[in-house]
Design a protein around this motif. Structure first.
Motif, mmCIF file in Angstrom:
data_model
loop_
_atom_site.group_PDB
_atom_site.id
_atom_site.type_symbol
_atom_site.label_atom_id
_atom_site.label_comp_id
_atom_site.label_asym_id
_atom_site.label_seq_id
_atom_site.Cartn_x
_atom_site.Cartn_y
_atom_site.Cartn_z
ATOM 1 N N ASP A 122 51.115 49.366 47.113
ATOM 2 C CA ASP A 122 50.223 49.489 48.327
ATOM 3 C C ASP A 122 48.936 48.962 48.235
ATOM 4 O O ASP A 122 48.194 48.441 49.214
ATOM 5 N N ARG A 123 48.342 48.764 46.927
ATOM 6 C CA ARG A 123 47.091 48.204 46.913
ATOM 7 C C ARG A 123 47.355 46.584 46.856
ATOM 8 O O ARG A 123 46.444 45.753 46.861
ATOM 9 N N GLY A 124 48.384 46.093 46.730
ATOM 10 C CA GLY A 124 48.526 44.644 46.615
ATOM 11 C C GLY A 124 48.233 44.027 45.236
ATOM 12 O O GLY A 124 47.838 43.017 45.339
ATOM 13 N N LEU A 125 48.480 44.824 44.320
ATOM 14 C CA LEU A 125 47.798 44.515 42.981
ATOM 15 C C LEU A 125 48.742 43.123 42.362
ATOM 16 O O LEU A 125 48.342 42.211 41.981
ATOM 17 N N GLY A 126 49.750 43.066 42.916
ATOM 18 C CA GLY A 126 50.661 41.930 42.422
ATOM 19 C C GLY A 126 50.570 40.766 42.929
ATOM 20 O O GLY A 126 50.307 39.623 42.355
ATOM 21 N N GLU A 127 50.290 40.760 44.353
ATOM 22 C CA GLU A 127 49.688 39.385 44.897
ATOM 23 C C GLU A 127 48.201 39.178 44.664
ATOM 24 O O GLU A 127 47.954 37.865 44.396
ATOM 25 N N LYS A 128 47.631 39.949 44.175
ATOM 26 C CA LYS A 128 46.375 39.713 43.667
ATOM 27 C C LYS A 128 46.271 39.009 42.191
ATOM 28 O O LYS A 128 45.586 37.992 41.957
ATOM 29 N N LEU A 129 47.241 39.458 41.516
ATOM 30 C CA LEU A 129 47.446 38.929 40.388
ATOM 31 C C LEU A 129 47.935 37.451 40.251
ATOM 32 O O LEU A 129 47.462 36.669 39.729
ATOM 33 N N ALA A 130 48.935 37.162 41.243
ATOM 34 C CA ALA A 130 49.561 35.885 41.462
ATOM 35 C C ALA A 130 48.339 34.930 41.890
ATOM 36 O O ALA A 130 48.271 33.803 41.273
ATOM 37 N N LYS A 131 47.508 35.151 42.778
ATOM 38 C CA LYS A 131 46.522 34.526 43.221
ATOM 39 C C LYS A 131 45.791 34.230 42.285
ATOM 40 O O LYS A 131 45.219 33.093 41.955
ATOM 41 N N ALA A 132 45.184 35.092 41.409
ATOM 42 C CA ALA A 132 44.300 34.944 40.091
ATOM 43 C C ALA A 132 44.931 33.970 39.162
ATOM 44 O O ALA A 132 44.310 33.074 38.534
ATOM 45 N N ARG A 133 46.315 33.937 38.778
ATOM 46 C CA ARG A 133 46.791 33.215 38.024
ATOM 47 C C ARG A 133 46.626 31.932 38.375
ATOM 48 O O ARG A 133 46.718 30.821 37.620
ATOM 49 N N ALA A 134 47.150 31.610 39.823
ATOM 50 C CA ALA A 134 47.249 30.417 40.270
ATOM 51 C C ALA A 134 46.035 29.645 40.441
ATOM 52 O O ALA A 134 45.879 28.653 40.036
ATOM 53 N N ALA A 135 44.794 30.563 40.812
ATOM 54 C CA ALA A 135 43.641 30.037 40.880
ATOM 55 C C ALA A 135 43.018 29.680 39.251
ATOM 56 O O ALA A 135 42.735 28.560 38.898
ATOM 57 N N ARG A 136 43.582 30.289 38.404
ATOM 58 C CA ARG A 136 43.170 30.017 36.748
ATOM 59 C C ARG A 136 44.095 28.815 36.618
ATOM 60 O O ARG A 136 43.503 27.813 35.657
ATOM 61 N N GLY A 137 45.270 28.590 36.744
ATOM 62 C CA GLY A 137 46.154 27.234 36.528
ATOM 63 C C GLY A 137 45.388 26.214 37.274
ATOM 64 O O GLY A 137 45.470 25.136 36.411
ATOM 65 N N ARG A 138 44.828 25.979 38.590
ATOM 66 C CA ARG A 138 44.389 25.087 39.020
ATOM 67 C C ARG A 138 43.072 24.728 38.231
ATOM 68 O O ARG A 138 42.921 23.321 38.012
ATOM 69 N N GLY A 139 42.283 25.632 37.589
ATOM 70 C CA GLY A 139 40.969 25.433 36.905
ATOM 71 C C GLY A 139 41.229 24.792 35.709
ATOM 72 O O GLY A 139 40.680 23.777 35.236
ATOM 73 N N ARG A 140 42.510 24.964 34.859
ATOM 74 C CA ARG A 140 42.945 24.197 33.813
ATOM 75 C C ARG A 140 43.336 22.842 34.128
ATOM 76 O O ARG A 140 43.063 21.912 33.124
ATOM 77 N N SER A 141 44.049 22.684 35.117
ATOM 78 C CA SER A 141 44.517 21.259 35.231
ATOM 79 C C SER A 141 43.538 20.321 35.742
ATOM 80 O O SER A 141 43.345 19.129 35.390
ATOM 81 N N LYS A 142 42.465 20.845 36.455
ATOM 82 C CA LYS A 142 41.256 19.966 36.753
ATOM 83 C C LYS A 142 40.595 19.589 35.491
ATOM 84 O O LYS A 142 40.014 18.203 35.371
ATOM 85 N N LYS A 143 40.529 20.616 34.395
ATOM 86 C CA LYS A 143 39.560 20.129 33.256
ATOM 87 C C LYS A 143 40.396 18.961 32.404
ATOM 88 O O LYS A 143 39.905 18.257 31.747
ATOM 89 N N LYS A 144 41.919 19.045 32.410
ATOM 90 C CA LYS A 144 42.606 18.021 31.553
ATOM 91 C C LYS A 144 42.303 16.771 32.365
ATOM 92 O O LYS A 144 42.680 15.839 31.525
ATOM 93 N N ALA A 145 42.161 16.379 33.564
ATOM 94 C CA ALA A 145 42.321 15.273 34.051
ATOM 95 C C ALA A 145 41.086 14.576 34.016
ATOM 96 O O ALA A 145 40.297 14.700 33.152
#
Length: 145
Positions: A122-145
């Protein structure tokens, strides 16, 4: 000096202030504490229940829909972790090992787990977690490049 009954009532009241208890559990605990204090006053040795003698409740009966029962003392509650720490000075993994309970078995009642799951949905915690993980993953790929 306080009477034995008054001391027993104070002990049970202190325990009840931190633990949800039914009327029957309160009365039972008051009787047990009174009996133990009375025995101590008379110089009797108080015997501790032997935790190695076997479970107070069978594994099949311990894991119910609305309550989960402690296999050591037989008390029913929504979750076991806190009870194990406070009443039996034991971790969940020690409890699982003692009674051969698989890690896949939750130490919370099914209704409690379902309620918490629905609240998260009901609070959409799964969606928020997926967004946070995706954002964190994008941040890592920028650092490697």
């Amino acid at each position: 000096m306080a009477t034995i009954l008054e001391m027993a009532a104070e002990i049970v009241a202190a325990h009840a202030s931190t633990t949800n208890m039914t009327k029957e559990e309160l009365v039972s605990e008051l009787a047990d504490v009174y009996k133990a204090l009375n025995g101590l006053e008379k110089g009797e040795e108080i015997s501790q229940p032997d935790e190695e003698q076997g479970p107070a409740v069978s594994r099949k009966k311990a894991f119910g829909k609305d309550k989960i029962f402690c296999m050591i003392c037989g008390k029913g509650m929504k979750t076991l972790s806190r009870h194990l720490k406070t009443s039996h000075q034991m971790t969940a993994s020690e409890y699982r090992k003692q009674f051969d309970i698989p890690r896949s078995q939750s130490l919370a009642s099914r209704s409690y787990s379902e309620t918490r799951r629905q609240m998260a949905i009901d609070r959409g915690l799964g969606e928020k977690l997926a967004k946070a993980r995706a954002a964190r993953g994008r941040g890592r790929s920028k650092k490697k490049a």
